[in-house]
Design a protein around this motif. Sequence first.
Motif, PDB file in Angstrom:
ATOM      1  N   GLY A   1       0.798  -1.168   0.004  1.00 39.86           N
ATOM      2  CA  GLY A   1       0.041   0.028  -0.071  1.00 39.86           C
ATOM      3  C   GLY A   1       0.897   1.337   0.094  1.00 39.86           C
ATOM      4  O   GLY A   1       0.252   2.356   0.164  1.00 39.86           O
ATOM      5  N   SER A   2       2.220   1.231  -0.204  1.00 42.17           N
ATOM      6  CA  SER A   2       2.830   2.256  -0.257  1.00 42.17           C
ATOM      7  C   SER A   2       3.115   2.729  -1.785  1.00 42.17           C
ATOM      8  O   SER A   2       3.390   1.926  -2.508  1.00 42.17           O
ATOM      9  N   VAL A   3       3.687   4.082  -1.718  1.00 39.15           N
ATOM     10  CA  VAL A   3       4.304   4.627  -2.912  1.00 39.15           C
ATOM     11  C   VAL A   3       5.393   4.913  -2.784  1.00 39.15           C
ATOM     12  O   VAL A   3       5.740   5.740  -1.859  1.00 39.15           O
ATOM     13  N   ALA A   4       6.161   4.561  -3.730  1.00 37.50           N
ATOM     14  CA  ALA A   4       7.761   4.941  -3.741  1.00 37.50           C
ATOM     15  C   ALA A   4       8.183   5.631  -4.800  1.00 37.50           C
ATOM     16  O   ALA A   4       7.813   5.378  -5.978  1.00 37.50           O
ATOM     17  N   LEU A   5       9.014   6.631  -4.705  1.00 38.60           N
ATOM     18  CA  LEU A   5       9.686   7.695  -5.837  1.00 38.60           C
ATOM     19  C   LEU A   5      10.977   7.178  -5.972  1.00 38.60           C
ATOM     20  O   LEU A   5      11.770   7.360  -5.035  1.00 38.60           O
ATOM     21  N   TRP A   6      11.465   6.363  -6.974  1.00 34.38           N
ATOM     22  CA  TRP A   6      12.819   5.975  -7.271  1.00 34.38           C
ATOM     23  C   TRP A   6      13.437   7.186  -8.152  1.00 34.38           C
ATOM     24  O   TRP A   6      12.784   7.733  -9.087  1.00 34.38           O
ATOM     25  N   ASP A   7      14.706   7.376  -7.831  1.00 31.18           N
ATOM     26  CA  ASP A   7      15.547   8.258  -8.603  1.00 31.18           C
ATOM     27  C   ASP A   7      16.307   7.014  -9.584  1.00 31.18           C
ATOM     28  O   ASP A   7      17.055   6.294  -9.100  1.00 31.18           O
ATOM     29  N   VAL A   8      15.862   7.010 -11.060  1.00 32.50           N
ATOM     30  CA  VAL A   8      16.319   5.776 -11.679  1.00 32.50           C
ATOM     31  C   VAL A   8      18.130   5.782 -11.981  1.00 32.50           C
ATOM     32  O   VAL A   8      18.550   4.835 -11.793  1.00 32.50           O
ATOM     33  N   SER A   9      18.656   7.112 -12.092  1.00 34.28           N
ATOM     34  CA  SER A   9      19.803   7.112 -12.235  1.00 34.28           C
ATOM     35  C   SER A   9      20.656   6.993 -11.160  1.00 34.28           C
ATOM     36  O   SER A   9      21.939   6.158 -11.118  1.00 34.28           O
ATOM     37  N   GLU A  10      20.318   7.120  -9.881  1.00 31.47           N
ATOM     38  CA  GLU A  10      20.779   7.186  -8.500  1.00 31.47           C
ATOM     39  C   GLU A  10      20.367   5.680  -8.090  1.00 31.47           C
ATOM     40  O   GLU A  10      21.194   5.196  -7.181  1.00 31.47           O
ATOM     41  N   ARG A  11      19.593   5.088  -8.321  1.00 22.05           N
ATOM     42  CA  ARG A  11      18.899   3.782  -8.199  1.00 22.05           C
ATOM     43  C   ARG A  11      18.634   3.628  -6.592  1.00 22.05           C
ATOM     44  O   ARG A  11      18.953   2.801  -5.789  1.00 22.05           O
ATOM     45  N   LYS A  12      18.034   4.698  -6.295  1.00 21.38           N
ATOM     46  CA  LYS A  12      17.758   4.750  -4.783  1.00 21.38           C
ATOM     47  C   LYS A  12      16.344   5.269  -4.532  1.00 21.38           C
ATOM     48  O   LYS A  12      15.966   6.235  -5.591  1.00 21.38           O
ATOM     49  N   VAL A  13      15.669   4.954  -3.531  1.00 21.57           N
ATOM     50  CA  VAL A  13      14.130   5.471  -3.268  1.00 21.57           C
ATOM     51  C   VAL A  13      14.552   6.966  -2.827  1.00 21.57           C
ATOM     52  O   VAL A  13      15.183   7.312  -1.797  1.00 21.57           O
ATOM     53  N   CYS A  14      13.991   7.891  -3.338  1.00 16.22           N
ATOM     54  CA  CYS A  14      13.924   9.504  -2.818  1.00 16.22           C
ATOM     55  C   CYS A  14      12.821   9.503  -1.516  1.00 16.22           C
ATOM     56  O   CYS A  14      13.220  10.063  -0.674  1.00 16.22           O
ATOM     57  N   SER A  15      11.598   8.888  -1.905  1.00 16.32           N
ATOM     58  CA  SER A  15      10.756   9.026  -0.800  1.00 16.32           C
ATOM     59  C   SER A  15       9.688   7.896  -0.874  1.00 16.32           C
ATOM     60  O   SER A  15       9.719   7.383  -2.077  1.00 16.32           O
ATOM     61  N   ARG A  16       9.110   7.519   0.208  1.00 14.48           N
ATOM     62  CA  ARG A  16       8.279   6.616   0.247  1.00 14.48           C
ATOM     63  C   ARG A  16       7.231   6.780   1.178  1.00 14.48           C
ATOM     64  O   ARG A  16       7.284   7.436   2.294  1.00 14.48           O
ATOM     65  N   VAL A  17       5.910   6.706   0.914  1.00  8.00           N
ATOM     66  CA  VAL A  17       4.800   7.200   1.588  1.00  8.00           C
ATOM     67  C   VAL A  17       3.709   5.930   1.566  1.00  8.00           C
ATOM     68  O   VAL A  17       3.427   5.498   0.593  1.00  8.00           O
ATOM     69  N   ALA A  18       3.200   5.667   2.888  1.00 10.94           N
ATOM     70  CA  ALA A  18       2.147   4.620   3.077  1.00 10.94           C
ATOM     71  C   ALA A  18       0.667   5.480   2.690  1.00 10.94           C
ATOM     72  O   ALA A  18       0.217   6.175   3.382  1.00 10.94           O
ATOM     73  N   CYS A  19       0.173   4.826   1.835  1.00  9.72           N
ATOM     74  CA  CYS A  19      -1.268   5.687   1.071  1.00  9.72           C
ATOM     75  C   CYS A  19      -2.150   4.726   1.616  1.00  9.72           C
ATOM     76  O   CYS A  19      -3.541   5.123   1.967  1.00  9.72           O
TER      77      CYS A  19
END
Lengths: 824, 325
Positions: free
Chosen positions: B186-204
């Motif tokens: 149930g969470s949405v995550a924002l990935w920075d593809v070039s850095e290959r890391k999660v910028c932010s993640r929030v449980a919706c």
Amino acid sequence: MDPALSAVRLTVREAIHTLSSSEDGSLILSTLGSLKRYLGETENPALPREQEEFARVHFSAFLRCLVGKLSPDWLELLPNGQLEELWASFFLEGPADQAFLVLMESIEGTAGPSFRLMKMAQLLAGFLSAGRMAAVMEGQCRQHTEPASPLLQETLLTRVVGLPDRLGNHLQQESLAVFLPQNYFPLLGEEVVRVLQAVVDCLRGGLDCSISFVSQVLGKACVHGRQKEILGVLVPRLTALIQGSCLWQRVCWRLVECVPDRAMEAVLTGLVEAVPGPEVLARLLGNLVMKSKKAQFVLTRKLLFLQYRCTTPTLQSLLGYLAMDSQRRPLLVQVLKELLETWGSGSAVRHTPLPQQRYISEAVLICLAHLGEAELRDSRDELLASLMAGVKCRLDSSLPPVRRLGMIVAEVASARIHPEGPPLRFQYEEDELSREMLALATSRPAADSPLEAGSSVTPVTAETPDKETEDGGAPQPRPEGSDSELDSDDEFVPYDMSGDREMKSSKAPVYIRDCIEALTISEDWERWEAALRALEGLVFRSPAATREVSVELAKVLLHLEDKTSVAGFEGLRQRALVSVTVTDPARVAEYLTSQFYAVNYSLRQRMDILDVLTLAAQELSRPGRLGRAPQHGSPGPTSQPGSAAAPAWRAVVEERIRSKTRRFSKGFARQGPATGPNEFNSVAGSFFFPLIQHFDRPLVTFDLLGDDQLVLGRLAHTLGALMYLAVNTTVAVPMGKALLEFVWALRFHGDAYVRRGLLSAVSSVLLSVPAERLLADLPDELLEARSWLADVAEKDPDEDCRMLAVKALLLLERLKDRLLPLSS
Amino acid sequence: MAALPPPPDPQFVLRGTRSAVHALHFCGGAQGQGRPLLLSGSLSGLVHIWSLQTRRALATLDGHGGHCVTWLQTLPQGHQLLSQGRDLKLCLWDLAEGRNAVVDSVRLESIGFCRGSILAGGHQRWTLAVPGRGSDEVQILEMPSKTSVCTLKPEADAKPGMPMCLELWQADCSPRPLLLAGYEDGSVALWDVSERKVCSRVACHTEPITGLDFDSQKARGISGSAEKALAVWSLDEQQALQVCGTHELTNPGIADVKIRPDRKILATAGWDHRVRVFHWRTMKPLALLAFHSATVHCVAFADDGLLAAGSRDQRISIWSLYPRA
């Protein structure tokens, strides 16, 4: 004989002679002046012995003589009212008790409205306002002077307390404001405080005093029902005075102790009601309850068990008083035991009115709040036994308020008496009563009740659901910032979204037989629920198909259980059963009534049968029922143009027809009240008689005259309702006869709910059976019913029963009125 | 108060897929043929190409061996169509000049329900995001060379479950590709593809996310899940996601969420057979489209504002609501 004393007698006799014969003002003045010496307070007073002699022997006689002379002419003998002033001074300055008695006596002895009467009344008013009443009472308190004889004291007491009544009787309209009880008794209260002040001063000075006369005055005033007036003044003053002084405290305790036994109840009741809280009561009473048997009886028995008029704060003061001192606490435990015993007695539950039960319950809760764990532990077994007995007979009761009372007290009491055990929890809806009771149960400095926590905080972010948009123009909260676009919401008018409901299964059966199948053998619960929901509509739409399977359907519905907690199951099942009964009344009613007395049904099912029969009868007897039957019939051209239900095309078509039709005249399409035969007529008997026949034959599992009185009460109500609905039917007369017999057999039933049912049944007989037939066919029954009703209206402990009986009596009266013009 | 207009009816209905419709996509319309084409993917593995003018199927593509087609996407340049099927194949079709042949295919590693996402600029090369080999991985491919650029794997302690929906996008100001992924928890995550890391993640949501869409101009997105609510979330300048609010629904279960290209309204496909239309800025409910008699699987908007909904009842309904000015 002492020459001084005989001189006094001589002087007085001469003076009286002069007064009675002389018309000479100056002579009278000098004579009076010479007598004034005996009262002291002049520049050349008489010897104390002479004064004493005058006061003791001659004063009253002299005053009477003065009263006798009173007339307008006599007062005019000297100018400027000198004579009147002198005359009055004898009353105001002489010994107060004698002056008071003479005044009262002469006022009562003077006839009718007259100059003399008014003068005397004004003088008495002056006497009161000069504070001489304190002197009257003070005179009786002093031990060092010669005490009045008991007889005189009694007379004085009667006059002091009875003054407003006596003067009111005698003066009638002319009475002065100060003599009215609402003014006089507060004044008396003030005077009592002044007397007590004098007594306290005396005691400080080392003199002995007795305040028993003041106690008697207080007691008598309270017995006369003037607690509010006199104690309303006395209690706040005393409370303030006691605060600083031990002596005052003792005087006050003594004051209450000395109240005669027969007045103790009145005084204590007044005090308990007048004090603002238990602390004040404890300060005023001291340990009176331990010293006086009468006080103990009044406080621990009479106010708690024999009456129930105290308000809750009063009750709290009373029980708080008992709890405040270690010496009195055993009494409180004793009181709690007795309270619980009464609370637990089955006969008390049955025979005491509801307000009293509530009163006892409140007292129990307050006691529990005051008592500590250790004290409760000592008598736990006894308390628990009474409590459980009470809970049992309360839960058995058929009156919901009684049951609820039982639940509340049981929850609170069990938690206090047996705190380590598992908590008792009942399901009852919160209401005013339960909140009040629970607030009592929390400790005395009860702050906010824990009930406030009920309203949970809704998350701020959650938006309102879709339904809100039904009003299109509702302003929506607009998120601010981030949005600088200028798109207006107006271009997006929402569509009608009233169709937005919880999604239901689409598997609803379309035929009655499918419904039965789904309800009996289906393991598919969605289908089962859909069938249940669809059933009522199906029955109305296809009455013929329903009639083929009506009894089978009724059987299925009667045995249906809510296995999956369907929302509104009870209502759905009941409506379905009612619709089946209405569709095929004769056969289904026969089936249902036979099942009512069959074995192996739960009480719930039996009561459902009764409810269904009532509702079906109501539906059947409703005039104009048939007109409604086609549910989606065309509204016809009379439907209002604004009706939103009509589809848009219909509006268009109608508009077109209207534009092309020429009408010669236009009137309202008036609909008369729907009429039609009462369908209940033909089947009323099959609803009614099978039900009334077997009530006195107990089954193994079902005993109407025994434990199952709740069902009996329902049965009585149902029969009454059926009787009422059978109005204007041919079968009403035999029904009424049978019903009156039923009522007669059960008229002394112990359960209030049953009696209520019987009383309403009597009323419906009176309403439904034609008056002529009542008198022709049932005269004896009516007479008997009448005497029973009169008895109930007077003596029944239940308030509703009394009211219903009065209503039935009124109906009887009306019946009589209607028949009398015919016979005359 | 003026009476509300009655609920709308569909403009027309497309029948003939002969199985449940699981994917819809509008394409074209820019070529001057007037109305655009509608592509639909069905449970039986067929892709139908519908003409919105004649309202008939122009062609049927069979490339997934009878397995359900879950995602359809055309590339901006040329007549190329991507179709994802549950046979673990992603086919690239050439539709130019009436051809309908598979020109290329990508082997997928995940059998989940997750649909892919592409990011295509004006160049020949484009980026594709698909679920990866590991159950919680997302694979980024460089197309058309099919070079695996990277694999986005959540940190070991995150445990978001499988990715359920993907959305590749690029902020206007920066060339770095970003990926929004909705996960099983149930969470949405924002990935920075070039850095290959999660910028932010929030449980919706508390249930798996089944559909999301993102409005990159307003930096606001919406997601639907199996539960009874829609969640609106936003992205701030620090690229942190936060939930703006939830919107309660009458019935649980959302299969798909789409925002109209003009970002005025959005539509949801509901398990309760209904399509709901909301005003995107205020989330005010606008319409309830009750036409289908079974679960609605997918919704799609055309550039001109036309709305299509595909359902398990084998029908595709076409709606014209709040037409663009």
